[in-house]
Design a protein around this motif. Structure first.
Motif, PDB file in Angstrom:
ATOM      1  N   ASN A  13       0.807  -1.220   0.000  1.00  0.00           N
ATOM      2  CA  ASN A  13       0.000   0.000   0.000  1.00  0.00           C
ATOM      3  C   ASN A  13       0.846   1.279   0.000  1.00  0.00           C
ATOM      4  OD1 ASN A  13      -2.215  -1.655   0.001  1.00  0.00           O
ATOM      5  ND2 ASN A  13      -2.887  -1.163   2.072  1.00  0.00           N
ATOM      6  N   CYS A  14       1.716   1.378  -0.979  1.00  0.00           N
ATOM      7  CA  CYS A  14       2.571   2.568  -1.078  1.00  0.00           C
ATOM      8  C   CYS A  14       2.464   3.189  -2.472  1.00  0.00           C
ATOM      9  CB  CYS A  14       4.019   2.218  -0.744  1.00  0.00           C
ATOM     10  SG  CYS A  14       4.706   0.836  -1.660  1.00  0.00           S
ATOM     11  N   ASP A  15       1.260   3.153  -3.057  1.00  0.00           N
ATOM     12  CA  ASP A  15       1.114   3.610  -4.442  1.00  0.00           C
ATOM     13  C   ASP A  15       1.415   5.094  -4.627  1.00  0.00           C
ATOM     14  OD1 ASP A  15      -1.170   4.622  -3.232  1.00  0.00           O
ATOM     15  OD2 ASP A  15      -2.595   3.633  -4.592  1.00  0.00           O
ATOM     16  N   GLN A  16       1.341   5.884  -3.550  1.00  0.00           N
ATOM     17  CA  GLN A  16       1.656   7.309  -3.649  1.00  0.00           C
ATOM     18  C   GLN A  16       3.111   7.553  -4.030  1.00  0.00           C
ATOM     19  OE1 GLN A  16      -0.306   8.057   0.436  1.00  0.00           O
ATOM     20  NE2 GLN A  16      -0.238  10.064  -0.513  1.00  0.00           N
ATOM     21  N   TRP A  17       3.992   6.660  -3.610  1.00  0.00           N
ATOM     22  CA  TRP A  17       5.428   6.869  -3.765  1.00  0.00           C
ATOM     23  C   TRP A  17       6.117   5.838  -4.648  1.00  0.00           C
ATOM     24  CZ3 TRP A  17       3.214   6.042   1.212  1.00  0.00           C
ATOM     25  CH2 TRP A  17       2.792   7.216   1.844  1.00  0.00           C
ATOM     26  N   LEU A  18       5.417   4.748  -4.943  1.00  0.00           N
ATOM     27  CA  LEU A  18       6.065   3.580  -5.543  1.00  0.00           C
ATOM     28  C   LEU A  18       6.672   3.852  -6.914  1.00  0.00           C
ATOM     29  CD1 LEU A  18       6.765   0.618  -5.207  1.00  0.00           C
ATOM     30  CD2 LEU A  18       4.499   0.026  -6.112  1.00  0.00           C
ATOM     31  N   THR A  19       5.998   4.636  -7.732  1.00  0.00           N
ATOM     32  CA  THR A  19       6.527   4.927  -9.072  1.00  0.00           C
ATOM     33  C   THR A  19       7.902   5.583  -8.975  1.00  0.00           C
ATOM     34  OG1 THR A  19       4.320   5.142 -10.044  1.00  0.00           O
ATOM     35  CG2 THR A  19       6.148   6.179 -11.233  1.00  0.00           C
ATOM     36  N   ASN A  20       8.026   6.577  -8.122  1.00  0.00           N
ATOM     37  CA  ASN A  20       9.318   7.253  -7.970  1.00  0.00           C
ATOM     38  C   ASN A  20      10.373   6.334  -7.366  1.00  0.00           C
ATOM     39  OD1 ASN A  20       8.489   9.702  -9.053  1.00  0.00           O
ATOM     40  ND2 ASN A  20       7.829  10.515  -7.083  1.00  0.00           N
ATOM     41  N   THR A  21       9.950   5.476  -6.451  1.00  0.00           N
ATOM     42  CA  THR A  21      10.889   4.521  -5.852  1.00  0.00           C
ATOM     43  C   THR A  21      11.474   3.607  -6.921  1.00  0.00           C
ATOM     44  OG1 THR A  21       9.752   4.561  -3.724  1.00  0.00           O
ATOM     45  CG2 THR A  21      11.122   2.635  -4.192  1.00  0.00           C
ATOM     46  N   ILE A  22      10.612   3.034  -7.756  1.00  0.00           N
ATOM     47  CA  ILE A  22      11.087   2.126  -8.809  1.00  0.00           C
ATOM     48  C   ILE A  22      11.922   2.883  -9.839  1.00  0.00           C
ATOM     49  CG2 ILE A  22      10.363   0.610 -10.697  1.00  0.00           C
ATOM     50  CD1 ILE A  22       7.975  -0.205  -8.993  1.00  0.00           C
ATOM     51  N   LYS A  23      11.518   4.099 -10.173  1.00  0.00           N
ATOM     52  CA  LYS A  23      12.301   4.899 -11.130  1.00  0.00           C
ATOM     53  C   LYS A  23      13.707   5.170 -10.610  1.00  0.00           C
ATOM     54  CE  LYS A  23       8.668   7.335 -13.691  1.00  0.00           C
ATOM     55  NZ  LYS A  23       8.043   8.649 -13.986  1.00  0.00           N
ATOM     56  N   SER A  24      13.840   5.335  -9.293  1.00  0.00           N
ATOM     57  CA  SER A  24      15.177   5.590  -8.731  1.00  0.00           C
ATOM     58  C   SER A  24      16.087   4.381  -8.927  1.00  0.00           C
ATOM     59  CB  SER A  24      15.074   5.959  -7.246  1.00  0.00           C
ATOM     60  OG  SER A  24      14.867   4.830  -6.417  1.00  0.00           O
TER      61      SER A  24
END
Length: 255
Positions: A13-24
């Protein structure tokens, strides 16, 4: 040829931040990695995000499980890891672009089992006041530095030889600050370690995160009890190995 690095990313349940996390991770200057995302029974859009991104990047893998907690998710991810080295990442944090390269280069240069970098806080400053690269050449030196507060418990600001991590599973009955007992146990397996003063891991603290909840919350009190137990267990391991009188006195009040 460079070694494959496996990155274990528990997701809940971290969809707010997950895209940026994976992009990093995708932006890493060290490109020979596999990112193992372990969805721990998310009920938001986290799973959709992973599937969308992995469709165009073969380095991203997905494991789905019921909600069993971060420790179980990490162990699950480790069991699938193919890399010579293993790193960890939380679903709302970020790697600096050269996180993997800096750790990998240090391990190779100093023939270390583990490399540890500084942590970048929300305000952009480093958490620890480390000034120079520090090489700990044996187990005693590692635990002396630990006792003196110069090694942190966090699992995710380090790169490990994979065989060490596979020897020491995370405690699946623990849900909070489990790294306080896991990290000392992994250090029992370490013969040589390098500490890098520069920050390469962005630890993001959000409003409403667990560490900022009201101390009267019953769940918080239960987890605080778990935290104390994990710290005590970890400290027992540290005291078993350290010969530093200053460290024993400073950290634990033991002469």
């Amino acid at each position: 040829m460079t070694d494959l690095i496996s990155i274990i990313l528990p997701v809940y349940n971290c969809d707010q931040w997950l895209t940026n996390t994976i992009k990093s991770v995708q932006k890493q200057t060290y490109s020979n990695f596999e990112l193992i995302c372990v969805d721990d029974g998310s009920t938001d859009h986290s799973l959709e995000i992973i599937k969308r991104i992995m469709a165009s990047d073969h380095r991203i893998k997905l494991i789905c499980e019921e909600n069993l907690g971060a420790c179980y998710a990490r162990n699950n991810g480790v069991s699938y890891a193919r890399g010579s080295y293993i790193a960890f990442l939380d679903g709302d944090d970020l790697y600096a672009p050269d996180f993997l390269q800096a750790n990998y280069d240090a391990i190779k240069k100093y023939k270390a089992d583990v490399s540890m970098v500084n942590i970048i806080q929300n305000d952009g400053t480093n958490e620890f006041l480390w000034r120079d690269i520090k090489v700990m050449g044996n187990n005693t030196e590692v635990f002396n530095e630990y006792a003196e507060g110069n090694i942190c418990n966090r699992v995710w600001n380090k790169l490990y030889r994979s065989e060490l991590v596979k020897k020491v599973p995370f405690p699946e009955d623990q849900q909070y600050v489990e790294d306080a007992q896991w990290t000392p146990r992994i250090m029992e397996e370490v013969n040589r370690m390098v500490r890098i003063p520069k920050g390469y891991y962005h630890y993001i603290i959000h409003q409403g995160s667990l560490t900022h909840r009201n101390s009267r919350d019953s769940k918080w009190k239960k987890r605080l009890t778990e935290y104390v137990g994990n710290v005590l267990e970890g400290n027992t391991v540290i005291l078993k190995y350290t010969t530093s009188k200053d460290g024993r006195q400073k950290s634990y009040g033991i002469p």
